[in-house]
Design a protein around this motif. Structure first.
Motif, PDB file in Angstrom:
ATOM      1  N   GLY A  14      85.675-115.999 -38.302  1.00  0.00           N
ATOM      2  CA  GLY A  14      84.498-116.762 -37.876  1.00  0.00           C
ATOM      3  C   GLY A  14      83.887-117.627 -38.957  1.00  0.00           C
ATOM      4  O   GLY A  14      83.486-118.768 -38.692  1.00  0.00           O
ATOM      5  N   GLY A  44      79.569-120.478 -30.072  1.00  0.00           N
ATOM      6  CA  GLY A  44      79.407-119.046 -30.287  1.00  0.00           C
ATOM      7  C   GLY A  44      78.631-118.390 -29.157  1.00  0.00           C
ATOM      8  O   GLY A  44      78.952-117.266 -28.742  1.00  0.00           O
ATOM      9  N   SER A  45      77.626-119.074 -28.644  1.00  0.00           N
ATOM     10  CA  SER A  45      76.853-118.545 -27.519  1.00  0.00           C
ATOM     11  C   SER A  45      77.718-118.419 -26.274  1.00  0.00           C
ATOM     12  O   SER A  45      77.611-117.433 -25.532  1.00  0.00           O
ATOM     13  CB  SER A  45      75.651-119.449 -27.226  1.00  0.00           C
ATOM     14  N   ILE A  47      81.066-118.025 -26.226  1.00  0.00           N
ATOM     15  CA  ILE A  47      82.014-116.927 -26.466  1.00  0.00           C
ATOM     16  C   ILE A  47      81.317-115.581 -26.277  1.00  0.00           C
ATOM     17  O   ILE A  47      81.851-114.675 -25.620  1.00  0.00           O
ATOM     18  CB  ILE A  47      82.622-117.032 -27.877  1.00  0.00           C
ATOM     19  N   LEU A  48      80.132-115.441 -26.850  1.00  0.00           N
ATOM     20  CA  LEU A  48      79.398-114.182 -26.724  1.00  0.00           C
ATOM     21  C   LEU A  48      79.001-113.915 -25.274  1.00  0.00           C
ATOM     22  O   LEU A  48      79.018-112.776 -24.816  1.00  0.00           O
ATOM     23  CB  LEU A  48      78.168-114.199 -27.632  1.00  0.00           C
ATOM     24  N   CYS A  73      81.568-113.987 -33.717  1.00  0.00           N
ATOM     25  CA  CYS A  73      80.399-114.789 -33.322  1.00  0.00           C
ATOM     26  C   CYS A  73      79.278-114.711 -34.350  1.00  0.00           C
ATOM     27  O   CYS A  73      78.570-115.689 -34.575  1.00  0.00           O
ATOM     28  CB  CYS A  73      79.896-114.371 -31.946  1.00  0.00           C
ATOM     29  N   THR A  77      78.298-118.422 -35.734  1.00  0.00           N
ATOM     30  CA  THR A  77      76.988-119.023 -35.468  1.00  0.00           C
ATOM     31  C   THR A  77      76.084-118.865 -36.681  1.00  0.00           C
ATOM     32  O   THR A  77      76.316-118.025 -37.537  1.00  0.00           O
ATOM     33  CB  THR A  77      76.336-118.372 -34.239  1.00  0.00           C
TER      34      THR A  77
END
Length: 125
Positions: A14, A44-45, A47-48, A73, A77
Motif C-alpha cells: 500500500g 482506498g475508500s 476498496i475498503l 488501505c 490512504t
C-alpha cells in the motif's frame, strides 16, 4: 500468519502504491489541487467498502480484513497528507481549492465506500 505480519504485508504494498499513484496522477494535472491524494483516498475508500461488503456477506476472513483493510488501505490512504495539503492550499491563498478538497474528498470518499460496500454485498452476498 501472525496478525501484525498481515498488516505489514499489506502496508508493504500500500505505501509504495500510494506514492507511485500520487505522483502519476499529480504529474498529469497542472493545478495546485492535490489530485493524487484525492485519487488514492477515494480508491482506498472503494476498496475498503468492497471488503466491508464482502465481510458482511461472510466472504472476507478476519485475516483478509487485516491484510487488505488495515494493511493495504491503511497505507494507501492518507488523512495526514490530505490535511496538510488542505492547510497548504488555504495558506497559499487558494481557499476555494481548500474547501473543494475538503468537501469533495469527504463526499467522494463516502460515496466510494458506500458503493464498494454495495458491490461487495451484491457479489458475495
Amino acid at each position: 500468519m501472525t496478525n501484525w505480519l498481515l498488516v505489514i504485508a499489506g502496508a508493504v504494498v500500500g505505501a509504495p502504491l500510494r506514492y507511485l499513484t500520487d505522483r502519476a496522477v499529480q504529474s498529469r494535472h497542472d493545478t495546485v489541487f492535490p489530485w493524487g491524494t484525492f485519487a488514492v483516498n477515494v480508491t482506498g475508500s472503494l476498496i475498503l467498502g468492497v471488503l466491508s461488503g464482502a465481510a458482511t456477506a461472510g466472504a472476507a476472513s478476519p485475516h483478509l480484513q487485516l491484510l487488505i483493510g488495515t494493511g493495504l488501505c491503511g497505507a494507501l490512504t492518507t488523512y495526514s497528507t490530505f490535511s496538510y495539503e488542505t492547510l497548504r492550499l488555504a495558506q497559499d491563498g487558494a481557499g476555494f481549492y481548500a474547501v473543494v478538497n475538503v468537501v469533495g474528498s469527504v463526499a467522494a470518499g463516502l460515496g466510494a465506500a458506500f458503493t464498494g460496500a454495495a458491490i461487495g454485498e451484491a457479489v458475495w452476498g
